[in-house]
Design a protein around this motif. Structure first.
Motif, short mmCIF file in Angstrom:
data_model
loop_
_atom_site.label_atom_id
_atom_site.label_comp_id
_atom_site.label_asym_id
_atom_site.label_seq_id
_atom_site.Cartn_x
_atom_site.Cartn_y
_atom_site.Cartn_z
N ILE A 172 37.27 -0.98 -0.04
CA ILE A 172 37.16 -1.72 1.41
C ILE A 172 35.56 -1.72 1.49
CG2 ILE A 172 36.94 -1.11 3.61
CD1 ILE A 172 39.54 0.41 3.67
N ALA A 173 34.79 -0.82 0.79
CA ALA A 173 33.25 -0.92 1.03
C ALA A 173 33.01 -2.12 -0.13
CB ALA A 173 32.63 0.22 0.33
N ARG A 174 33.56 -2.25 -1.01
CA ARG A 174 33.25 -3.45 -2.02
C ARG A 174 33.64 -4.83 -1.41
NH1 ARG A 174 37.14 -3.05 -7.51
NH2 ARG A 174 38.61 -4.17 -5.72
N ALA A 175 34.54 -4.58 -0.63
CA ALA A 175 35.12 -6.09 0.07
C ALA A 175 33.98 -6.41 1.34
CB ALA A 175 36.47 -6.00 0.70
N VAL A 176 33.58 -5.35 1.90
CA VAL A 176 32.57 -5.51 2.88
C VAL A 176 31.13 -5.95 2.53
CG1 VAL A 176 31.31 -4.11 4.72
CG2 VAL A 176 33.69 -3.81 4.44
N ALA A 177 30.80 -5.72 1.11
CA ALA A 177 29.43 -5.86 0.58
C ALA A 177 29.33 -7.25 0.45
CB ALA A 177 29.51 -5.18 -0.63
N THR A 178 30.20 -8.06 0.49
CA THR A 178 29.93 -9.82 0.31
C THR A 178 29.69 -10.27 1.78
OG1 THR A 178 32.31 -10.10 0.32
CG2 THR A 178 31.21 -10.02 -1.84
#
Lengths: 265, 490
Positions: A172-178
């Protein structure tokens, strides 16, 4: 009291983020999604529920054109993101997917370090001008993924070394980072234990402040807990769409009632 | 009784046992197959196997052990004085065997009666001539000691054969009788046959392993012989490969190893990028239709015999390179003197390895979970970004393993280098010069008239063993890496 009225007001002024009109999806000759129209609002958690094979995941994958990667899949109808047709020829699906992030059923961290997992999106989209900015993006994303405190001391450890629930929050953090505007979640808790599920659900509720969240789930309790709007799919049709409370307490369609009371599905 | 009759009667006995066992089982069940513990065939098989397998096993072991035993008993009859100066006991013993076999042959053809054969006298009869008549040629006249030993040899062998026939027959009949008496409708024939099948599989697996060990050992002993005749320092650390038959050969592996590694390096330089990119295209980009015809097409390359690649190197690639780089060529340089060179062999070998690298890499890339690709595409990465940054790093250990396997094939490859690389052993960095490899030297040292007591011939075994150790090391490393990679998605 004052706060409450302001919140009410905020809810009232929610805008439509994604509008789907008469969407049809075909896998080869099979008609998987039949004439679905739905409006997904900003700053809202929208849940898609329905029995297995009803098309809810397929429809979710239409929203960021992940179905393009499947050769035999064909999509018809209009899907508008902020009023723009995402299936228009001028739209770059790669850019679109950066705007409409996705979290998958099984946690799928890359076989890289935790830091590199989160920095992956910002790096390919060139969101950071230097290392310091990238560090900041990674930290903020991990905080938004509610996992910063658990991993801040071991950002170099491989993402695969985390537990299942931590891996999903990392994703989720990875998806949020963009910096997406919409987050699509395809059964994000189905591979997690109840404690990790509770953590992720809490996180989803938190994410609503910044993003429009669409979640596919098999658990009706989960849909009732985390969502404000619920859509019930059955055999490729959108049977009913409305406020979550209304769907679960006072469904209009007999099929919805059968499903939520456990008689079909 | 010749051995094949013995084997044939064993087989007949087993067939009879099968029918007997099957019938007896049916009989005890009153003809109702449902009352049997196992299917009727299993009872038959049980009887057949019990009579056949132990007998056959003893037969094989006996036939392997008997000559060794007889040899050791007979060789004590030959005094040291009977061994000529320029020969060894082994040579005399082979004479003894020839005479013994010749006498047997003569008896069989009727040229001698059995008693005549037993009472032959080396002084009185010209045995060489008598045996010559029945088609057994001897190298020299038969000396009394040799004849005596040969007679003893015949006697021991015939006693051994008779004993063997009796033991085997007793075992077979005993097995048959015992298992027949065991056969009853409640007997668990199925489970016994299952054990028999297991034993068969275990034997097959151990044979494969034992053969490998046998090969290594045979090379190992010859290599020890070689190092008894030639200095190991020169072999491992010398700088020249110059065999001659004057007895002062310089036999160093280093120039050959250099040639081998250089050619393999060129081959990998060709095959790894092409093979890997082909694999990426096929597994990540190509649609089903393209894949279904391109993949088999690529794998046809793997089915071409290496000798054909060798011809291609010799007749096409070599002359083409020479047209460019040799004297009077397109570039006007003189870097190449003939058609054979490191590049000729390396390029052709690289072509041979393309399908090897591509099909291994393809499997490995396909083993990367689809969820990795989805995750990356879902973040807005393009397909090539996904391949470069997620799929390849995840598949890298496996790909390295594939490359090492390809390298060990390149190092062991013979035919292409025989035809494409030339025969000059030297250290040179110029890839357009002829060089030679370990495998080509093994071929040339062992072909033609060879003397297995000279270091020039025995060096082939030392070379072979070194090559074996080298490729074994690479394979072990490759397997280790591949295995480590497999654990990654658990």
């Amino acid at each position: 009291m004052n706060d409450m009225s302001r919140l009410e007001k905020a809810v009232d002024t929610r805008q439509t983020k994604i509008a789907a009109k008469n969407v049809q999806v075909y896998y080869g000759d099979a008609h998987a999604i039949k004439d679905v129209s739905v409006e997904i609002e900003d700053n809202t958690v929208t849940a898609f529920i329905g029995p297995s094979g009803c098309g809810k995941s397929t429809f979710l994958r239409c929203l960021n054109r992940m179905n393009d990667t499947i050769d035999i899949c064909r999509v018809e109808g209009d899907i508008l993101l902020d009023g723009e047709d995402i299936y228009d020829k001028r739209v770059d699906p790669v850019q679109l997917r950066a705007k409409v992030g996705m979290v998958f059923q099984k946690p799928n961290p890359f076989p890289k370090s935790i830091y590199d997992n989160v920095a992956y999106g910002p790096r390919i989209h060139g969101l950071a001008r230097n290392k310091a900015e990238l560090d900041e993006i990674v930290e903020n994303s991990l905080r938004r993924g509610a996992i910063w405190d658990e991993v801040k001391d071991r950002l170099d450890a491989p993402g695969t070394s985390l537990s299942g629930g931590q891996q999903q929050r990392l994703c989720i953090a990875r998806a949020v980072a963009t910096e997406p505007e919409v987050l699509l979640m395809d059964e994000p808790c189905s591979a997690l234990d109840p404690i990790a599920t509770a953590q992720v659900e809490e996180l989803i509720d938190d994410l609503r402040k910044r993003y429009s969240v669409v979640i596919v789930t098999h658990s009706m309790q989960q849909a009732a807990r985390v969502s404000q709007k619920t859509a019930f799919f059955h055999l490729g049709n959108l049977v009913e769409f409305g406020e979550t409370g209304q769907i679960f307490t006072n469904p209009k369609d007999p099929r919805t009632e059968s499903y939520i009371t456990g008689r079909i599905g | 009784m010749p051995t094949y009759w013995l084997v044939l009667s064993l087989l007949v006995l087993a067939a009879v046992g099968y029918v007997l066992g099957r019938n007896r089982a049916l009989q005890t069940a009153g003809g109702d197959t449902r009352a049997l513990h196992s299917l009727p065939n299993y009872y038959g098989l049980n009887v057949a196997l019990t009579s056949l397998v132990p007998a056959l096993g003893v037969l094989i072991v006996w036939m392997l052990v008997q000559p060794v035993f007889v040899d050791s008993r007979v060789s004590t009859l030959i005094p040291d004085s009977a061994v000529p100066e320029d020969a060894t006991l082994d040579l005399v013993m082979s004479d003894v065997r020839r005479v013994a076999d010749g006498l047997d042959e003569a008896v069989e053809q009727g040229a001698l009666t059995p008693s005549e054969a037993r009472q032959l006298d080396a002084e009185a009869t010209d045995i060489r001539a008598r045996l010559g008549e029945v088609g057994v040629a001897l190298g020299s006249d038969v000396r009394p000691e040799v004849l005596r030993a040969a007679q003893r040899y015949r006697q021991l062998t015939s006693v051994g054969k008779t004993a063997m026939s009796i033991v085997v027959a007793v075992l077979a009949l005993g097995g048959l009788a015992w298992s027949y008496s065991q056969t009853h409708k409640d007997f668990r024939a199925r489970n016994v046959v299952e054990k028999g099948v297991l034993a068969l599989l275990v034997v097959a697996a151990s044979l494969a392993i034992l053969t490998t060990i046998g090969i290594v050992f045979s090379m190992f002993f010859e290599t020890i012989n070689f190092f008894g005749l030639h200095s190991w320092k020169d072999f491992f650390f010398g700088s020249t490969w110059a065999p001659n038959f004057r007895g002062d050969s310089e036999l160093s592996i280093l120039p050959l190893l250099w040639g081998t590694l250089y050619i393999s390096f060129v081959a990998l330089l060709v095959s790894v990028p092409i093979g890997l990119f082909a694999a990426i295209y096929l597994s990540e980009y190509a649609n089903g239709a393209t894949r279904s015809f391109a993949k088999p097409l690529l794998e046809i390359l793997a089915g071409i015999p290496t000798i054909v690649y060798g011809l291609f190197a010799l007749l096409t690639v070599g002359p083409m390179l020479a047209d460019v780089f040799a004297k009077g060529g397109l570039l006007g340089v003189e870097w190449m003197t003939g058609a054979t060179s490191v590049v000729t062999a390396g390029v052709v070998m690289g072509i041979m390895l393309i399908p090897f690298v591509s099909s291994l890499s393809d499997d490995i890339i396909n083993a990367v979970p689809q969820s990795m690709r989805d995750g990356s595409l879902g973040l807005g990465a393009t397909q090539s970004e996904t391949v470069r940054q997620v799929v390849l790093p995840a598949a890298l250990p496996g790909i390295v393993g594939a490359i090492l396997l390809a390298a060990s094939r390149a190092i062991g490859e013979t035919m292409i280098v025989v035809m494409g690389a030339g025969a000059i052993a030297k250290f040179s960095l110029n890839p357009l010069e002829s060089m030679t490899t370990i495998t080509t030297r093994i071929v040339s040292q062992l072909t033609g008239d060879t003397d297995f007591a000279s270091p020039e011939t025995l060096v082939a075994f030392a070379l072979g063993l070194t090559l074996f150790v080298l490729t074994l090391g690479l394979n072990v490393l490759a397997l280790y890496i591949v295995r480590k990679y497999r654990e990654q998605y658990e």
